[in-house]
Enzyme design. Sequence first.
Site, mmCIF file in Angstrom:
data_model
loop_
_atom_site.group_PDB
_atom_site.id
_atom_site.type_symbol
_atom_site.label_atom_id
_atom_site.label_comp_id
_atom_site.label_asym_id
_atom_site.label_seq_id
_atom_site.Cartn_x
_atom_site.Cartn_y
_atom_site.Cartn_z
ATOM 1 C CD GLU A 122 -3.004 -1.451 0.109
ATOM 2 O OE1 GLU A 122 -2.829 -0.422 -0.516
ATOM 3 O OE2 GLU A 122 -3.650 -2.486 0.539
ATOM 4 C CG HIS A 146 -4.441 -0.119 5.980
ATOM 5 N ND1 HIS A 146 -5.818 -0.052 5.803
ATOM 6 C CD2 HIS A 146 -4.292 -1.258 5.358
ATOM 7 C CE1 HIS A 146 -6.310 -1.133 5.305
ATOM 8 N NE2 HIS A 146 -5.189 -2.031 5.007
ATOM 9 C CG HIS A 148 -7.058 -5.507 7.923
ATOM 10 N ND1 HIS A 148 -6.554 -6.500 7.371
ATOM 11 C CD2 HIS A 148 -6.776 -4.420 6.912
ATOM 12 C CE1 HIS A 148 -5.791 -6.299 6.307
ATOM 13 N NE2 HIS A 148 -6.051 -5.095 6.115
ATOM 14 C CD GLU A 176 -13.521 9.334 22.562
ATOM 15 O OE1 GLU A 176 -13.809 8.144 22.813
ATOM 16 O OE2 GLU A 176 -12.426 9.528 22.711
ATOM 17 C CG HIS A 217 -9.285 -3.462 3.057
ATOM 18 N ND1 HIS A 217 -8.647 -3.748 1.646
ATOM 19 C CD2 HIS A 217 -8.224 -3.473 3.847
ATOM 20 C CE1 HIS A 217 -7.200 -4.171 2.066
ATOM 21 N NE2 HIS A 217 -6.956 -3.856 3.108
HETATM 22 O O1 2HA Z 1 -0.495 -4.985 4.067
HETATM 23 O O2 2HA Z 1 -3.384 -4.672 4.660
HETATM 24 O O3 2HA Z 1 -4.169 -3.582 2.345
HETATM 25 C C1 2HA Z 1 -1.612 -5.824 3.803
HETATM 26 C C2 2HA Z 1 -2.724 -4.917 3.824
HETATM 27 C C3 2HA Z 1 -3.186 -4.588 2.432
HETATM 28 ZN ZN ZN Z 2 -5.379 -3.850 4.384
#
Ligand code: 2HA
Ligand code: ZN
Length: 279
Positions: A122, A146, A148, A176, A217
């Site tokens: 990414e 990023h 999950h 908040e 995602h």
């Molecule tokens: O790095 O999360 O979106 C693995 C991921 C790809």
């Molecule tokens: Zn990801």
Amino acid sequence: MEKRSDKAAESLGFVQGFVRMCNDGWLQGWHERNGGNLSYRLTNQEVAEARPYFGEPRSWHEVGVELPNLAGEYFLVTGSGKYMRNVILDPAANIGICELDESGSRWRIVWGLDGGARPTSEFPTHLMNHSVRKQATDGANRVIYHCHATNVIALTYVLPLTDRDFSRALWQSATECPVVFPEGVGVVEWMVPGGVDIARATSKKMETYQAAIWAQHGLFVSGPDFDTAFGLAHTIEKSAEIYVKVLSCGQGIRQTITDDDLRAIAHDFGVTLNESFLD
Ligand code: 2HA
Ligand code: ZN
């Protein structure tokens, strides 16, 4: 001059803060397998501190877009295929510092990512978000993260995929939230990850928002430092968790934070809410 050892570079303050954030995300359960990635734009001072540890420059690679406002900048970034839970055990093998060239269109590794590793898949999204957030915050934002985040992802199966629907649901699920992200959050429809198309769609959202949700995602957040960026992800995910629990009670919503309540919070905390999301 002889290059100093990789291990010594791991004691630099920004490397330690980065490693801690990777581990914090793992402990939250947001980084199964190689899921998620983190990048940090170094200050000039930090580049100077890290430079003695830089190795022989490796080859240049295309970003896929040109980002002139990031020309010559350095980024600490997690590696492609690397597991967040392993970063703390061996930083130099799992993360690395990349330099952007003077046009902002190519990167090369200058430290870490030992054993032929590469920056996260990414990386284009991270760099485009850095570019947009640097511009939007007069250089203040340095972190792109990023993860999950489980409950955020769950909500992308039941809520309409609009900025308005997600912003309202999150604002109403924890008091908040309107203070922490008064502009709301952006939502990117499901797209194939890892490429320039999703990077463009995400960075468009990041012109307005500090955070963007990727349908089915995960979550992207930005911030000036590790505490603020991690805190933003944590706040959004916590609010999503509350909303999921409320829906799971199966009785519908009896009462919530009203739009006038949201306005009252904004007034007392001195923040400007995105009025287009209020009725
Ligand atoms: O790095 O999360 O979106 C693995 C991921 C790809
Ligand atoms: Zn990801």
